[in-house]
Scaffold this motif. Structure first.
Motif, PDB file in Angstrom:
ATOM      1  N   CYS A  87      14.137  -4.054 -22.517  1.00 55.43           N
ATOM      2  CA  CYS A  87      13.506  -3.196 -21.511  1.00 55.43           C
ATOM      3  C   CYS A  87      12.632  -4.044 -20.576  1.00 55.43           C
ATOM      4  O   CYS A  87      11.593  -4.553 -20.986  1.00 55.43           O
ATOM      5  N   GLU A  88      13.063  -4.155 -19.339  1.00 53.83           N
ATOM      6  CA  GLU A  88      12.290  -4.921 -18.359  1.00 53.83           C
ATOM      7  C   GLU A  88      11.184  -4.088 -17.725  1.00 53.83           C
ATOM      8  O   GLU A  88      10.137  -4.607 -17.372  1.00 53.83           O
ATOM      9  N   ASP A  89      11.402  -2.792 -17.568  1.00 56.53           N
ATOM     10  CA  ASP A  89      10.412  -1.904 -16.953  1.00 56.53           C
ATOM     11  C   ASP A  89       9.871  -0.971 -18.035  1.00 56.53           C
ATOM     12  O   ASP A  89      10.353   0.149 -18.222  1.00 56.53           O
ATOM     13  N   LYS A  90       8.858  -1.446 -18.724  1.00 52.46           N
ATOM     14  CA  LYS A  90       8.319  -0.701 -19.864  1.00 52.46           C
ATOM     15  C   LYS A  90       7.643   0.602 -19.443  1.00 52.46           C
ATOM     16  O   LYS A  90       7.723   1.596 -20.146  1.00 52.46           O
ATOM     17  N   GLY A 112       0.180  -3.926 -25.813  1.00 53.35           N
ATOM     18  CA  GLY A 112       1.037  -5.030 -25.404  1.00 53.35           C
ATOM     19  C   GLY A 112       0.214  -6.293 -25.272  1.00 53.35           C
ATOM     20  O   GLY A 112      -1.016  -6.255 -25.297  1.00 53.35           O
ATOM     21  N   ASP A 113       0.914  -7.415 -25.097  1.00 52.26           N
ATOM     22  CA  ASP A 113       0.201  -8.688 -25.093  1.00 52.26           C
ATOM     23  C   ASP A 113       0.498  -9.596 -23.906  1.00 52.26           C
ATOM     24  O   ASP A 113      -0.058 -10.695 -23.832  1.00 52.26           O
ATOM     25  N   ASP A 114       1.363  -9.179 -22.978  1.00 52.33           N
ATOM     26  CA  ASP A 114       1.696 -10.087 -21.891  1.00 52.33           C
ATOM     27  C   ASP A 114       2.060  -9.305 -20.623  1.00 52.33           C
ATOM     28  O   ASP A 114       2.120  -8.077 -20.637  1.00 52.33           O
ATOM     29  N   LEU A 115       2.323 -10.007 -19.566  1.00 57.08           N
ATOM     30  CA  LEU A 115       2.533  -9.392 -18.254  1.00 57.08           C
ATOM     31  C   LEU A 115       3.555  -8.263 -18.224  1.00 57.08           C
ATOM     32  O   LEU A 115       3.319  -7.267 -17.530  1.00 57.08           O
ATOM     33  N   PRO A 116       4.678  -8.339 -18.946  1.00 58.83           N
ATOM     34  CA  PRO A 116       5.601  -7.200 -18.913  1.00 58.83           C
ATOM     35  C   PRO A 116       4.990  -5.889 -19.429  1.00 58.83           C
ATOM     36  O   PRO A 116       5.508  -4.811 -19.154  1.00 58.83           O
ATOM     37  N   ASP A 117       3.868  -5.982 -20.136  1.00 60.47           N
ATOM     38  CA  ASP A 117       3.182  -4.804 -20.691  1.00 60.47           C
ATOM     39  C   ASP A 117       2.079  -4.271 -19.777  1.00 60.47           C
ATOM     40  O   ASP A 117       1.531  -3.195 -20.020  1.00 60.47           O
ATOM     41  N   LEU A 118       1.753  -5.022 -18.746  1.00 64.27           N
ATOM     42  CA  LEU A 118       0.563  -4.717 -17.955  1.00 64.27           C
ATOM     43  C   LEU A 118       0.572  -3.319 -17.338  1.00 64.27           C
ATOM     44  O   LEU A 118      -0.412  -2.584 -17.442  1.00 64.27           O
ATOM     45  N   ALA A 119       1.667  -2.920 -16.704  1.00 61.65           N
ATOM     46  CA  ALA A 119       1.711  -1.596 -16.059  1.00 61.65           C
ATOM     47  C   ALA A 119       1.542  -0.477 -17.090  1.00 61.65           C
ATOM     48  O   ALA A 119       0.833   0.500 -16.844  1.00 61.65           O
ATOM     49  N   ALA A 120       2.170  -0.625 -18.256  1.00 63.19           N
ATOM     50  CA  ALA A 120       2.042   0.394 -19.307  1.00 63.19           C
ATOM     51  C   ALA A 120       0.613   0.439 -19.851  1.00 63.19           C
ATOM     52  O   ALA A 120       0.079   1.523 -20.123  1.00 63.19           O
TER      53      ALA A 120
END
Length: 180
Positions: A87-90, A112-120
């Motif tokens: 999943c790229e767009d969490k 979350g722990d990194d940039l892909p988690d930031l929006a969520a």
């Protein structure tokens, strides 16, 4: 760590705990055997905490950018049915799950722990990260766990959710009176 009252009030409204896998449910390290098979280490206390949440009626979801048979196996062993891999767009996955469950993003705790988690993290009712996340993630989270990702951080979150929502006494009673 004692959490502020305003955050505890928001925790009481949580109906879904969604989390990343690598770096949160694991320590973030990836192990590969010579034949290319991936191996992950999961903390048993984290898994038990997720089971306790489910028993208390709180939904659990795994949302990860990687696709791993180990994640599928771990989710199945814990009875987690909301699993999003590769999943790229969490945030989009989280929004779709909320719609399916009939809840709002304000009723979500996301770790979350990194940039892909930031929006969520930013859009959830409670955005959580772990101490071993990059420092810039700490500035965007509502809560940074005391325990490290892969080393009980998920259990810390689960126990706090259960306690704050008034489920802890029932959990303890189950285990204190199991063999009476």
């Amino acid at each position: 760590m004692a959490l502020p009252d305003a955050l505890l009030d928001r925790i009481r409204r949580i109906r879904l705990f969604a989390l990343d896998v690598d770096g949160v449910l694991t320590d973030g390290r990836l192990y590969f055997q010579a034949d290319g098979i991936e191996i992950k280490a999961f903390h048993t206390q984290d898994g038990h905490g997720l089971k306790l949440l489910k028993r208390a009626g709180i939904h659990v979801a795994l949302i990860t950018g990687r696709d791993s048979p180990m994640v599928s196996q771990r989710a199945a062993s814990l009875g987690i049915t909301h699993v999003y891999q590769g999943c790229e767009d969490k945030l989009s996955a989280l929004k779709a799950l909320c719609q399916r469950l009939g809840i709002t993003l304000e009723q979500v705790a996301y770790c979350g722990d990194d940039l892909p988690d930031l929006a969520a993290i930013k859009r959830s009712g409670i955005g959580i990260t772990v101490p071993n996340a990059p420092d810039y993630m700490h500035t965007h989270a509502d809560w940074i766990t005391d325990r490290l990702g892969g080393h009980g951080a998920v259990r810390e979150i689960c126990d706090t959710l259960l306690t704050s929502q008034g489920h802890w006494d029932a959990v303890m009673d189950t285990y204190l009176h199991r063999h009476v």
